[in-house]
Design a protein around this motif. Structure first.
Motif, mmCIF file in Angstrom:
data_model
loop_
_atom_site.group_PDB
_atom_site.id
_atom_site.type_symbol
_atom_site.label_atom_id
_atom_site.label_comp_id
_atom_site.label_asym_id
_atom_site.label_seq_id
_atom_site.Cartn_x
_atom_site.Cartn_y
_atom_site.Cartn_z
ATOM 1 N N TRP A 210 0.809 -1.208 0.000
ATOM 2 C CA TRP A 210 0.000 0.000 0.000
ATOM 3 C C TRP A 210 0.844 1.259 0.000
ATOM 4 N N THR A 211 2.136 1.152 0.312
ATOM 5 C CA THR A 211 3.000 2.328 0.339
ATOM 6 C C THR A 211 3.754 2.514 -0.978
ATOM 7 N N ARG A 212 3.500 1.658 -1.940
ATOM 8 C CA ARG A 212 4.131 1.764 -3.259
ATOM 9 C C ARG A 212 3.145 2.417 -4.233
ATOM 10 N N TYR A 213 3.696 3.300 -5.062
ATOM 11 C CA TYR A 213 2.871 4.013 -6.040
ATOM 12 C C TYR A 213 3.527 3.960 -7.400
ATOM 13 N N ARG A 214 2.679 3.883 -8.405
ATOM 14 C CA ARG A 214 3.116 3.954 -9.798
ATOM 15 C C ARG A 214 2.238 5.014 -10.455
ATOM 16 N N PHE A 215 2.894 6.050 -10.996
ATOM 17 C CA PHE A 215 2.166 7.153 -11.621
ATOM 18 C C PHE A 215 2.567 7.277 -13.082
ATOM 19 N N ARG A 216 1.634 7.769 -13.872
ATOM 20 C CA ARG A 216 1.872 8.036 -15.295
ATOM 21 C C ARG A 216 1.050 9.257 -15.669
ATOM 22 N N SER A 217 1.696 10.265 -16.237
ATOM 23 C CA SER A 217 1.006 11.474 -16.680
ATOM 24 C C SER A 217 1.491 11.824 -18.081
ATOM 25 N N VAL A 218 0.582 12.311 -18.896
ATOM 26 C CA VAL A 218 0.918 12.735 -20.255
ATOM 27 C C VAL A 218 0.616 14.221 -20.374
ATOM 28 N N TRP A 219 1.632 14.956 -20.801
ATOM 29 C CA TRP A 219 1.470 16.387 -21.029
ATOM 30 C C TRP A 219 1.638 16.658 -22.511
ATOM 31 N N ASP A 220 0.587 17.132 -23.180
ATOM 32 C CA ASP A 220 0.690 17.582 -24.562
ATOM 33 C C ASP A 220 0.860 19.097 -24.538
ATOM 34 N N LEU A 221 1.914 19.562 -25.183
ATOM 35 C CA LEU A 221 2.266 20.982 -25.155
ATOM 36 C C LEU A 221 2.468 21.507 -26.569
ATOM 37 N N ALA B 152 9.782 20.036 -29.160
ATOM 38 C CA ALA B 152 10.291 19.028 -28.229
ATOM 39 C C ALA B 152 11.613 19.461 -27.592
ATOM 40 N N ALA B 153 12.474 20.096 -28.358
ATOM 41 C CA ALA B 153 13.775 20.521 -27.821
ATOM 42 C C ALA B 153 13.601 21.539 -26.689
ATOM 43 N N ARG B 154 12.624 22.436 -26.820
ATOM 44 C CA ARG B 154 12.377 23.425 -25.754
ATOM 45 C C ARG B 154 11.786 22.767 -24.519
ATOM 46 N N VAL B 155 10.886 21.817 -24.725
ATOM 47 C CA VAL B 155 10.287 21.106 -23.590
ATOM 48 C C VAL B 155 11.368 20.313 -22.858
ATOM 49 N N ARG C 280 8.711 13.570 -26.752
ATOM 50 C CA ARG C 280 8.643 13.240 -28.177
ATOM 51 C C ARG C 280 7.879 14.319 -28.946
ATOM 52 N N PRO C 281 8.327 14.631 -30.166
ATOM 53 C CA PRO C 281 7.539 15.542 -31.001
ATOM 54 C C PRO C 281 6.225 14.875 -31.416
ATOM 55 N N ARG C 282 5.202 15.701 -31.614
ATOM 56 C CA ARG C 282 3.901 15.211 -32.094
ATOM 57 C C ARG C 282 3.468 16.041 -33.277
ATOM 58 N N PRO D 158 4.704 23.493 -33.788
ATOM 59 C CA PRO D 158 5.295 22.286 -33.219
ATOM 60 C C PRO D 158 4.559 21.865 -31.947
ATOM 61 N N ARG D 159 4.379 20.585 -31.790
ATOM 62 C CA ARG D 159 3.709 20.036 -30.613
ATOM 63 C C ARG D 159 4.591 18.953 -30.019
ATOM 64 N N THR D 160 4.450 18.772 -28.722
ATOM 65 C CA THR D 160 5.272 17.799 -28.011
ATOM 66 C C THR D 160 4.426 17.037 -27.012
ATOM 67 N N ARG D 161 4.744 15.768 -26.862
ATOM 68 C CA ARG D 161 4.150 14.954 -25.797
ATOM 69 C C ARG D 161 5.262 14.612 -24.816
ATOM 70 N N ALA D 162 5.047 14.966 -23.554
ATOM 71 C CA ALA D 162 5.980 14.623 -22.481
ATOM 72 C C ALA D 162 5.290 13.594 -21.590
ATOM 73 N N LEU D 163 5.864 12.417 -21.522
ATOM 74 C CA LEU D 163 5.340 11.331 -20.696
ATOM 75 C C LEU D 163 6.135 11.300 -19.394
ATOM 76 N N TYR D 164 5.423 11.373 -18.264
ATOM 77 C CA TYR D 164 6.058 11.288 -16.954
ATOM 78 C C TYR D 164 5.672 9.958 -16.323
ATOM 79 N N GLU D 165 6.673 9.190 -15.915
ATOM 80 C CA GLU D 165 6.436 7.921 -15.233
ATOM 81 C C GLU D 165 7.215 7.941 -13.922
ATOM 82 N N GLN D 166 6.600 7.381 -12.890
ATOM 83 C CA GLN D 166 7.231 7.376 -11.582
ATOM 84 C C GLN D 166 6.821 6.112 -10.835
ATOM 85 N N GLU D 167 7.798 5.478 -10.192
ATOM 86 C CA GLU D 167 7.535 4.366 -9.275
ATOM 87 C C GLU D 167 8.277 4.674 -7.990
#
Length: 169
Positions: free
Chosen positions: A9-20, A24-27, A104-106, A115-124
């Motif tokens: 119960w104290t372990r977490y796995r997160f995933r978030s997607v940010w489309d900006l 991509a180079a600036r992000v 990644r560029p989108r 230009p569009r970018t997708r930034a995927l954030y993953e955390q465990e």
């Protein structure tokens, strides 16, 4: 509750997607500078604890979202690969584990627009802070919601920092 069950119960796995709406180079450039996160991410505050670890950079941060407590975390760089758009850190302190950005560029709808970018954030992570461990079962929904609120604010902050509007995902 036995120890093994509590640890689950104290372990977490997160995933978030940010489309900006930004290149991509600036992000990637913004995300590779965690010492500047407090400028655009309201829940992250630097604590000044930065310096070399084992030949790689490390930084410390104080993190506070909607819940009335502050987490102290140190991040040590594991991977910085601009060609693949990947940033990964080991996390220690009140949270122990890892976090990774993949940028990644989108292509926009119909191939048009700027230009569009997708930034995927993953955390465990595993929570190490004693109060959060004690509240692991009843507090889990609030902790997950707290993280979601923080990530939404981060996406909005980065979009504003880059001069771009966030896209809902």
């Amino acid at each position: 509750m036995d120890r093994t069950r509590r640890e689950r119960w104290t372990r977490y796995r997160f995933r978030s997607v940010w489309d900006l709406d930004a290149p991509a180079a600036r992000v990637y450039a913004a995300l590779e500078r965690p010492e500047e996160y407090p400028r655009w991410w309201p829940q992250i505050r630097g604590d000044g604890a930065t310096g070399p670890g084992d030949g790689r950079s490390s930084s410390g941060a104080l993190i506070r979202s909607a819940l009335p407590f502050t987490l102290c975390v140190t991040a040590a760089e594991l991977l910085r690969d601009p060609a693949r758009g990947v940033l990964e850190v080991a996390l220690h302190g009140d949270l122990d584990g890892w976090a990774r950005w993949t940028v990644r560029p989108r292509v926009g709808p119909g191939g048009r627009g700027g230009p569009r970018t997708r930034a995927l954030y993953e955390q465990e992570v595993e929570v190490r802070r004693p109060l959060m461990r004690w509240l692991a079962l009843p507090g889990r929904p609030a902790f997950r919601l707290n993280h979601a609120v923080m990530m939404r604010a981060g996406r909005r902050g980065l979009a504003a920092h880059l001069g771009a509007g966030p896209q809902a995902v």
